[in-house]
Design an enzyme around this catalytic site. Structure first.
Site, short mmCIF file in Angstrom:
data_model
loop_
_atom_site.label_atom_id
_atom_site.label_comp_id
_atom_site.label_asym_id
_atom_site.label_seq_id
_atom_site.Cartn_x
_atom_site.Cartn_y
_atom_site.Cartn_z
N GLY A 111 0.21 -0.76 0.05
CA GLY A 111 0.15 -0.10 -0.18
C GLY A 111 0.64 1.12 0.07
O GLY A 111 0.56 2.28 0.69
N SER A 122 1.22 3.40 -2.99
CA SER A 122 0.60 4.53 -4.22
C SER A 122 -0.85 5.13 -3.38
O SER A 122 -1.35 4.00 -3.23
CB SER A 122 0.22 4.05 -5.98
OG SER A 122 2.64 3.46 -6.20
N GLU A 143 14.41 -3.74 -4.85
CA GLU A 143 12.51 -3.97 -5.82
C GLU A 143 13.70 -4.24 -7.57
O GLU A 143 13.86 -5.07 -7.90
CB GLU A 143 11.70 -3.23 -5.42
CG GLU A 143 10.71 -3.83 -6.56
CD GLU A 143 9.36 -2.65 -6.32
OE1 GLU A 143 8.31 -2.22 -7.35
OE2 GLU A 143 9.12 -2.04 -5.80
#
Lengths: 389, 361
Positions: A129, A131, A246
Site C-alpha cells: 500500500g 501509491s 525491488e
C-alpha cells in the site's frame, strides 16, 4: 573479474537441479489466471515446498529465518528455478521481495519472529500500500493519514495499484504521521492486517482484462503501534530499502525466462517460415544480445551487493538497479513486439496465453518507478547531474 | 572465487598505467594536431602509391611506447617476452585506447604479436584484412594479417607496399585518422604470403572482442564529455544538465554503456562466441548512439569540427564495420538461438502456461 562459481555454489546448483527435477513433475496444474483463491493456494503450496526443502529465504539473514546465503547463491536459485520452468513467485512477491526484506532489515526481533516465518512458509500473503491517487511517481506526497490514539494508529485514506490485495493477509502501508514536516520526513511504515474493520478492497481492472490490482480504502482503521516498523516518521528511509531491493534482483529470474522465450520464438519462426524474414531474424538476434547482457549486468549488480555485504555494507542493490530496470523493462516489451512479428495474425488472438503476457508487459515501464523517474535517478545519483526541476 | 565483476588490484593498476601512458603519449593536443594536419584528409584520387605519401600512419613513437609498456605482448607467455595475461586484461587496455581515440590497427598488431617479429615490441605495425572488404592503415603498415573463416596468412612487406600488393583502392575515409582501402573479392593471391598455423576463427573472435572494447571506451568517453558539458553549459539561468530532457539523454547513454560493459567483460572471461558477438553488437551500438547523443547534448557546438565528438562518431562507424559487423553479429546471435540444445526438449512453459494451449503445436 571471475565468472566461475565456488565449489559450494556449484554443489548448491546441482542439489537444486536434482530437487527441481524430482519436484516439478509432481506439481498440480496451474489454476486459471482469473481464479484468485486458487492462485493463492497454488503459489502458497509452491512456497511451502521450497520451505520444506530448505530453499526459502536463502539470502535472508539467519536471525530472520533465512539461510544466510550470499546474493550470488540467491541468483543461482533464481536462474535454476526459472530454467527448470518452476512456478513464478506469484502472490508471494511482496512478502518475499518487499515487505519481508524490509522487516528483516528494520524490524525488531519480535516483529521478525511474528511476520517472517509465515512469509517463508507460504502461510501469509502481503500486498503493498504505497501509491495513492495523488501520489504516484511523487510517492512522498502520499496523504493517507495515521493519527496516534492510545496504543493504535487510526488510519484514513486510500491506496491504489495494490497487487494481490484481494487475497492478502497483510499490507505494507505507508502513512502520513506528521503533516507539518517536510514531505519525506512525516511518513511511517505500518503492517496493516487486511481483515481489520474499515478496510475495503475494490478490484481494479487492468487493460489486460485482469484484476490483480485493487484500490484499498481505509476508513478509521486501527493499527496497533506494535505494527510500526522503524521509528515514527522514518518510513521513507525504511521504504527506500524496500524499493532498492525491488530494482536489484527482483527481475533476475525473468531475464532468464525472456532468454528462454526467445529461443522458443526462434523455433516458432523457423517452423512457420517467418525465419526467412531477415529483419525479424536480426531483431531476435539483437534481443539475444540484450538479454544475455542483462543477465551479466544482474550478476554484476549482485556481485557488487555481495561484496558490500561481506565488507560491512548494506548488501542492498543501489541506483545501479535503475540502470538494469530501464533496459530490462523496455527489452521485455520489445520481446513481445518481436513475438507478434513471429506469430502474425495469431498475435491478435486474446485467448492465447502469450497475449496476456504481452499486455501485462505494458506495465513494466511504469511499475516500481516509471522509466522517466529511473532516468532521473540515473542522471542525478550516478552521473551527478544537477537536480532536475 | 565466486561470480565477481569487480576488477582486481592488478587489473586496476594495469588500467591506471594505460591511462597514464596515454595521457603522456597521446594527449588531446596530439589527437587534435593529427586531426587538423592538412594531409590527414588524403584524397581518393591518384594511384595507391601516390596515396601512400599522404598517409603518415599511426605515430610510430606512440606505437613503440605501447610496445614497451607491453600492450601488444600482453598475452604472450613470459618466456616469449610477454606478460602471460589474458583477454580480461587486454580488454581493459583496449578500452582505454578507445576512450583516447588512439588510431591505428591496434587489434591486428596485438593479435600478430606472436606471428610477426617486431609486432610485440611495437616496432612493426600490422594491419589486417578480414576476407575481402576494407583495410585500415594499409599504406603505413609493415605487414598484413589476411584472415578468412578458416585461414590465417601473413603478408610481410616494406612499409608503403601494402596497397599495391593487395591491389587495394584507397578512398577518402570518413574518419580523418583511419585511412581506408577497399580490397575487392576475391582476396588476391600475392607473392610473399606466409601461411600460419594460427587458429583463424579464434583470431577473428578476439579481434571482434578487442574492437568491442575500444567501442566501449569511446562510449564511456562520450558520457564524460556529455556530462561535463551538461554541468557547465548554462541556458535559461541553469546548467542544461538540470533539464530532464538532457538528463534523460545522458541516462540512456549510461544504460546502453553499462549493458555493453557487462557484455564485453563477461565475453573476455568466457570467450564464448555468442557472448563475443553480443559484446561487439552492443558496444558498436553504444559507441555510435552515445556519440550521437553526446553531439545532441552539445547542441551547436557538437556540430563543429573543433569538438571531439565527431571523431568518436566517425571512429565508431569505422570500428562497427570492422571484424563482426552489426549484420554479422545479429545473424550469428539469431542462429545461436536455434542451437540452444538445452531448449530442445524443454517443456513449453510460456506458450502454454495459463491458457493451457500451445500456439506452436
Amino acid at each position: 573479474m571471475d565468472l566461475s562459481g565456488t565449489e559450494e555454489e556449484e554443489a548448491f546448483r546441482h542439489g537444486l537441479r536434482a530437487w527441481l527435477r524430482e519436484t516439478l513433475p509432481k506439481l498440480p496444474p496451474r489454476p486459471p489466471a482469473t481464479d484468485w483463491p486458487a492462485r493463492r493456494a497454488f503459489d502458497c503450496a509452491w512456497q511451502r515446498a521450497l520451505y520444506d526443502a530448505g530453499y526459502a529465504g536463502l539470502h535472508w539473514p539467519s536471525d530472520a529465518g533465512g539461510r544466510g546465503a550470499g546474493p550470488t547463491q540467491h541468483l543461482i536459485f533464481l536462474e535454476e528455478t526459472e530454467r527448470a520452468g518452476a512456478p513464478y513467485v506469484g502472490a508471494n512477491f511482496v512478502g518475499l521481495l518487499h515487505a519481508g526484506p524490509t522487516i528483516a532489515a528494520e524490524g525488531t526481533a519480535a516483529q521478525r519472529a511474528r511476520w517472517l516465518p509465515p512469509i517463508l512458509r507460504g502461510d501469509e500473503i502481503w500486498c503493498q500500500g504505497f501509491s495513492e491517487p495523488e501520489a504516484g511517481s511523487d510517492l512522498a506526497a502520499l496523504r493517507t493519514r495515521a493519527v496516534l490514539d492510545g496504543d493504535s494508529y487510526v488510519v484514513t485514506g486510500s491506496k491504489l495499484w495494490t497487487s494481490h490485495a484481494e487475497v492478502a493477509d497483510w499490507c505494507e502501508l505507508l502513512v502520513r504521521t506528521d503533516p507539518s514536516a517536510p514531505k519525506h520526513r512525516g511518513i511511517t511504515w505500518l503492517a496493516l492486517p487486511m481483515d481489520a474493520p474499515g478496510v475495503t478492497v475494490r478490484p481494479l481492472r487492468t487493460l489486460a482484462g485482469s484484476d490483480e490490482f485493487a484500490e484499498v480504502f481505509l476508513d478509521g482503521v486501527r493499527v496497533p503501534v506494535g505494527n510500526r516498523v522503524g521509528a515514527e516518521n522514518d518510513g521513507w528511509r525504511v521504504t527506500m530499502v524496500t524499493l532498492a531491493f525491488e530494482r536489484g534482483t527482483a527481475f533476475a529470474g525473468e531475464v532468464v525466462a525472456c532468454r528462454r522465450t526467445l529461443t522458443r520464438l526462434a523455433r516458432a519462426a523457423r517452423a512457420n517460415g517467418r525465419w526467412d524474414d531477415a529483419v525479424l531474424r536480426r531483431r531476435l538476434g539483437r534481443l539475444n544480445a540484450e538479454f544475455t547482457a542483462l543477465w551479466r549486468l544482474t550478476q554484476w549488480n549482485v556481485s557488487e551487493a555481495d561484496h558490500a555485504a561481506r565488507t560491512g555494507g548494506s548488501g542492498v542493490p543501489g541506483a545501479t538497479g535503475s540502470v538494469f530496470k530501464l533496459r530490462y523493462s523496455e527489452a521485455r516489451q520489445e520481446l513481445y513486439e518481436a513475438a507478434a512479428g513471429v506469430l502474425g495474425p495469431e498475435s491478435l488472438d486474446a485467448g492465447r496465453a502469450w497475449t496476456a503476457d504481452r499486455l501485462s508487459s505494458l506495465s513494466y515501464t511504469i511499475a516500481a518507478g516509471t522509466s522517466q523517474i529511473q532516468r532521473n535517478v540515473v542522471a542525478e545519483r550516478i552521473l551527478g547531474l544537477p537536480r532536475a526541476w | 572465487m565466486t561470480v565477481d565483476f569487480r576488477l582486481g588490484d592488478d587489473q586496476r593498476a594495469l588500467q591506471a598505467g594505460m591511462r597514464t601512458l596515454l595521457a603522456a603519449r597521446y594527449p588531446r593536443e596530439k589527437l587534435r594536431a593529427a586531426v587538423d594536419a592538412p594531409p590527414a584528409l588524403d584524397g581518393a584520387q591518384g594511384a595507391p602509391e601516390a596515396h601512400g605519401a599522404a598517409d603518415p600512419g599511426p605515430d610510430r613513437k606512440v606505437w613503440r611506447a605501447l610496445g614497451e609498456a607491453g600492450f601488444f605482448a600482453l598475452r604472450l607467455a613470459e618466456k616469449d617476452g610477454g606478460s602471460g595475461l589474458g583477454l580480461p586484461e587486454a580488454v581493459l587496455l583496449f578500452e582505454e585506447a578507445g576512450r583516447a581515440l588512439l588510431p591505428g590497427p591496434l587489434a591486428a598488431t596485438h593479435l600478430a604479436a606472436g606471428l610477426v617479429p617486431g609486432a610485440a615490441d611495437g616496432t612493426r605495425i600490422v594491419t589486417a584484412l578480414d576476407g575481402p572488404g576494407v583495410a585500415e592503415h594499409l599504406t603505413s603498415s609493415d605487414a598484413v594479417l589476411l584472415l578468412t573463416s578458416d585461414t590465417a596468412r601473413l603478408l610481410p612487406m616494406e612499409a608503403g607496399a601494402g596497397p599495391r600488393a593487395l591491389r587495394a583502392r584507397p578512398f577518402r575515409s570518413v574518419d580523418p585518422l583511419t585511412p581506408l582501402h577497399r580490397v575487392d573479392p576475391p582476396p588476391p593471391v600475392c607473392p610473399g604470403v606466409i601461411d600460419t598455423s594460427a587458429d583463424a576463427a579464434r583470431l577473428r573472435r578476439e579481434a571482434a572482442l578487442l574492437t568491442a572494447a575500444q567501442q566501449l571506451g569511446s562510449a564511456r568517453g562520450a558520457i564524460t564529455l556529455a556530462v561535463s558539458h551538461a554541468r557547465r553549459r548554462t541556458q535559461f539561468g541553469r546548467p542544461v544538465g538540470a533539464f530532464q530532457a538532457v538528463q534523460h539523454l545522458c541516462a540512456q547513454m549510461l544504460v546502453r554503456t553499462d549493458l555493453a560493459r557487462a557484455s564485453v567483460y563477461a565475453a573476455s572471461l568466457t570467450e564464448d562466441p555468442a557472448e563475443i558477438a553480443a559484446a561487439k553488437l552492443l558496444a558498436d551500438s553504444a559507441a555510435i548512439r552515445n556519440a550521437r547523443d553526446c553531439l545532441q547534448v552539445h547542441s551547436g557546438l557538437g556540430f563543429t569540427w573543433e569538438a571531439d565528438i565527431h571523431l568518436h562518431l566517425k571512429r565508431a562507424w569505422v570500428r562497427a564495420f570492422q571484424w563482426q559487423s552489426t549484420e554479422e553479429s545479429e545473424e550469428f546471435l539469431a542462429n545461436e538461438l536455434l542451437m540452444d540444445a538445452a531448449e530442445e526438449n524443454a517443456p513449453d512453459v510460456w506458450w502454454g502456461t495459463e491458457g493451457g494451449e500451445n500456439v506452436l503445436a
